[in-house]
Write a protein that holds these residues in place. Structure first.
Motif, PDB file in Angstrom:
ATOM      1  N   HIS A   1      -1.789   3.737 -12.286  1.00 57.61           N
ATOM      2  CA  HIS A   1      -0.715   4.449 -12.975  1.00 57.61           C
ATOM      3  C   HIS A   1      -0.920   5.961 -12.848  1.00 57.61           C
ATOM      4  O   HIS A   1      -2.044   6.465 -12.975  1.00 57.61           O
TER       5      HIS A   1
ATOM      6  N   PRO B   1       0.305  -0.028  -6.081  1.00 59.95           N
ATOM      7  CA  PRO B   1      -0.671  -1.116  -6.073  1.00 59.95           C
ATOM      8  C   PRO B   1      -2.080  -0.590  -5.829  1.00 59.95           C
ATOM      9  O   PRO B   1      -2.274   0.345  -5.049  1.00 59.95           O
TER      10      PRO B   1
ATOM     11  N   LYS C   1      -4.237  -4.611 -11.445  1.00 60.21           N
ATOM     12  CA  LYS C   1      -3.897  -4.583 -10.026  1.00 60.21           C
ATOM     13  C   LYS C   1      -3.120  -3.337  -9.626  1.00 60.21           C
ATOM     14  O   LYS C   1      -2.643  -3.234  -8.495  1.00 60.21           O
ATOM     15  N   HIS C   2      -2.995  -2.387 -10.551  1.00 60.57           N
ATOM     16  CA  HIS C   2      -2.172  -1.208 -10.295  1.00 60.57           C
ATOM     17  C   HIS C   2      -2.923   0.089 -10.607  1.00 60.57           C
ATOM     18  O   HIS C   2      -3.947   0.078 -11.288  1.00 60.57           O
TER      19      HIS C   2
ATOM     20  N   THR D   1       3.823   4.061 -10.567  1.00 56.65           N
ATOM     21  CA  THR D   1       2.827   3.010 -10.399  1.00 56.65           C
ATOM     22  C   THR D   1       2.745   2.622  -8.931  1.00 56.65           C
ATOM     23  O   THR D   1       3.769   2.467  -8.266  1.00 56.65           O
TER      24      THR D   1
END
Length: 212
Positions: A77, A91, A74-75, A89
């Motif tokens: 990086h 969303p 869900k992220h 990080t």
């Protein structure tokens, strides 16, 4: 709309301990590809794997000239390619349903596979700035010479598509051979697209059409 058949210039892999290739990016020298639990660097001239970074790498990969960006669940990086450290990080817009990732002119572009969308997002906050609708599943995303391209993959059919970045209208399609899918997409800024091959474990170089 122009249509053509893909010319596959070269295949890389399959590679040891790589079950599937997800996102693909290019830093000017190395091809980076995501394989689930690692980001892998590949020399596109020799075809040899160079190194890997242990980081969650579930989908799209991008490079902004200095840092790698990698979709991880869900992220997204932001990664230092030298140390492998995650620096920031944000969303992911699809909350885990994201696919391709590209960098262009200060923003990230994120594909959503089943939602058939591409989002332009702020790389610092993840805020959605613009959304393009597609009529096909969206896999990899890349920009080259001011053109937005994305991969599609439905059942055994896969294409590279050049689209209008405002309206999403399809301007050109490059059809992959039957059974050859595109999971990730990146341009080398010149004549090649690098395409992730999903569960084949391969990365393929495809010639970019001249007219684009």
């Amino acid at each position: 709309m122009k249509r053509s058949t893909a010319e596959i210039i070269r295949e890389y892999g399959p590679f040891p301990d790589v079950d599937s290739v997800h996102g693909v990016s290019f830093d000017g020298r190395q091809v980076w590809f995501a394989s689930g639990e690692r980001l892998n660097a590949l020399d596109p001239e020799s075809g040899q794997p160079l190194r890997s970074i242990d980081v969650a790498a579930d989908a799209g990969t991008a490079f902004d000239g200095q840092h790698l960006f990698q979709i991880a669940g869900k992220h997204i990086h932001k990664i230092d390619p030298q140390s492998g450290r995650v620096l920031a990080t944000i969303p992911a817009p699809g909350g885990g349903a994201d696919s391709g990732l590209a960098w262009a002119e200060g923003n990230l572009w994120v594909g959503q596979y089943r939602a058939r969308k591409i989002h332009q997002i702020n790389p610092d906050t993840g805020a959605i700035l613009h959304t393009i609708e597609s009529n096909r599943f969206v896999t990899g995303v890349t920009w080259v010479d001011g053109d937005l391209w994305h991969g599609t993959w439905e059942e055994d059919e896969s294409e590279l598509r050049r689209i209008d970045p405002i309206t999403g209208k399809v301007l050109e399609t490059v059809e992959m051979p039957p059974g050859v899918g595109v999971s990730g997409l990146e341009s080398d800024g010149a004549e090649r697209f690098f395409c992730g091959g999903g569960k084949s474990g391969k990365v393929r170089a495809v010639r970019r059409p001249v007219s684009s």
